[in-house]
Design an enzyme around this catalytic site. Structure first.
Site, PDB file in Angstrom:
ATOM      1  N   HIS A  37      -2.180  -5.448   1.490  1.00 20.68           N
ATOM      2  CA  HIS A  37      -3.475  -6.115   1.292  1.00 20.68           C
ATOM      3  C   HIS A  37      -3.209  -7.540   0.822  1.00 20.68           C
ATOM      4  O   HIS A  37      -2.267  -7.777   0.053  1.00 20.68           O
ATOM      5  CB  HIS A  37      -4.296  -5.386   0.220  1.00 20.68           C
ATOM      6  CG  HIS A  37      -5.469  -6.185  -0.253  1.00 20.68           C
ATOM      7  ND1 HIS A  37      -6.660  -6.232   0.433  1.00 20.68           N
ATOM      8  CD2 HIS A  37      -5.609  -7.027  -1.313  1.00 20.68           C
ATOM      9  CE1 HIS A  37      -7.486  -7.049  -0.201  1.00 20.68           C
ATOM     10  NE2 HIS A  37      -6.883  -7.547  -1.250  1.00 20.68           N
ATOM     11  N   ASN A  91      -2.237   0.183   6.654  1.00 22.06           N
ATOM     12  CA  ASN A  91      -1.738  -1.083   7.195  1.00 22.06           C
ATOM     13  C   ASN A  91      -0.816  -1.859   6.244  1.00 22.06           C
ATOM     14  O   ASN A  91      -0.732  -3.082   6.295  1.00 22.06           O
ATOM     15  CB  ASN A  91      -2.905  -1.942   7.697  1.00 22.06           C
ATOM     16  CG  ASN A  91      -3.851  -2.362   6.606  1.00 22.06           C
ATOM     17  OD1 ASN A  91      -3.713  -1.935   5.466  1.00 22.06           O
ATOM     18  ND2 ASN A  91      -4.805  -3.204   6.934  1.00 22.06           N
ATOM     19  N   GLU A 116      -9.678 -10.639  -7.723  1.00 24.96           N
ATOM     20  CA  GLU A 116      -8.728  -9.528  -7.562  1.00 24.96           C
ATOM     21  C   GLU A 116      -7.556  -9.654  -8.540  1.00 24.96           C
ATOM     22  O   GLU A 116      -7.087  -8.654  -9.088  1.00 24.96           O
ATOM     23  CB  GLU A 116      -8.258  -9.461  -6.113  1.00 24.96           C
ATOM     24  CG  GLU A 116      -9.393  -9.060  -5.177  1.00 24.96           C
ATOM     25  CD  GLU A 116      -8.997  -8.973  -3.706  1.00 24.96           C
ATOM     26  OE1 GLU A 116      -9.829  -8.506  -2.923  1.00 24.96           O
ATOM     27  OE2 GLU A 116      -7.874  -9.388  -3.351  1.00 24.96           O
ATOM     28  N   TYR A 176     -12.403  -1.806  -3.873  1.00 19.07           N
ATOM     29  CA  TYR A 176     -12.950  -1.916  -2.515  1.00 19.07           C
ATOM     30  C   TYR A 176     -14.478  -1.764  -2.490  1.00 19.07           C
ATOM     31  O   TYR A 176     -15.038  -1.437  -1.438  1.00 19.07           O
ATOM     32  CB  TYR A 176     -12.294  -0.877  -1.608  1.00 19.07           C
ATOM     33  CG  TYR A 176     -10.913  -1.288  -1.113  1.00 19.07           C
ATOM     34  CD1 TYR A 176     -10.740  -2.444  -0.347  1.00 19.07           C
ATOM     35  CD2 TYR A 176      -9.785  -0.530  -1.399  1.00 19.07           C
ATOM     36  CE1 TYR A 176      -9.486  -2.833   0.112  1.00 19.07           C
ATOM     37  CE2 TYR A 176      -8.520  -0.910  -0.934  1.00 19.07           C
ATOM     38  CZ  TYR A 176      -8.386  -2.065  -0.180  1.00 19.07           C
ATOM     39  OH  TYR A 176      -7.149  -2.446   0.283  1.00 19.07           O
ATOM     40  N   LYS A 182       0.826  -1.214   0.000  1.00 17.71           N
ATOM     41  CA  LYS A 182       0.000   0.000   0.000  1.00 17.71           C
ATOM     42  C   LYS A 182       0.866   1.273   0.000  1.00 17.71           C
ATOM     43  O   LYS A 182       2.075   1.225   0.296  1.00 17.71           O
ATOM     44  CB  LYS A 182      -0.939  -0.038   1.206  1.00 17.71           C
ATOM     45  CG  LYS A 182      -1.944  -1.194   1.128  1.00 17.71           C
ATOM     46  CD  LYS A 182      -2.970  -1.102   2.242  1.00 17.71           C
ATOM     47  CE  LYS A 182      -3.974  -2.244   2.132  1.00 17.71           C
ATOM     48  NZ  LYS A 182      -5.047  -2.112   3.150  1.00 17.71           N
TER      49      LYS A 182
END
Ligand code: CMP
Length: 139
Positions: free
Chosen positions: A115, A112, A126, A49, A9
């Site tokens: 993913h 965080n 995905e 998302y 990320k």
């Protein structure tokens, strides 16, 4: 062998941890099948998302995911989906086990670091959202 999808990320790329995270994944036995650095548009991040659209954190999450470059990865190993979730650690780094990627590199429940797909069916969706079948099968 199983494939899964992962994103390093924007927080982790910006703080210079992308290389450490790739090395961590390889050390844990993941083969890098496909890899691309890119910056997500609002529509691409929003679509990715979409399952979280009704959550209070959705807009903030989409903004975060578009704030800088990310690294998109197709990863392969035995039991890849489950193993990646273990290696990443809990969503909230405050709850992540020692030695996990989120414990080592994540800033907060939103920022965080990484993913990883949550199930084999999600992994297939995905992977196909970001990579062509040629990219997923050529090497
Ligand atoms: P990820 O595994 O990519 O899946 C959804 C993301 O939403 C998650 O990692 C976090 O980045 C973010 N997220 C999940 N829960 C929260 C929360 N309670 N507050 C803010 N962001 C969240």
């Amino acid at each position: 062998m199983q494939k899964t999808f992962s994103i390093i990320k924007p927080d982790a790329v910006a703080s210079g941890k992308a290389g450490n995270i790739l090395a961590h994944l390889e050390t844990e036995g993941f083969r890098i099948v496909a890899l691309r650095m890119t910056r997500l548009s609002l529509s691409v991040a929003g679509g990715f998302y979409a399952v979280h659209k009704e959550r209070p954190f959705y807009n903030s999450l989409v903004n975060f995911m578009t704030e800088g470059p990310v690294v998109l990865m197709a990863l392969e190993r035995e039991d890849a989906v489950k193993k990646l979730r273990e290696v990443m650690g809990a969503t909230n780094p405050a709850n992540a086990a020692d030695g996990t990627i989120r414990k080592l590199y994540a800033e907060s429940i939103e920022r965080n670091a990484i993913h990883g797909s949550d199930a084999p069916e999600t992994a297939a969706q995905e992977l196909a959202y970001f990579f062509t079948s040629v990219e997923l099968n050529q090497l």
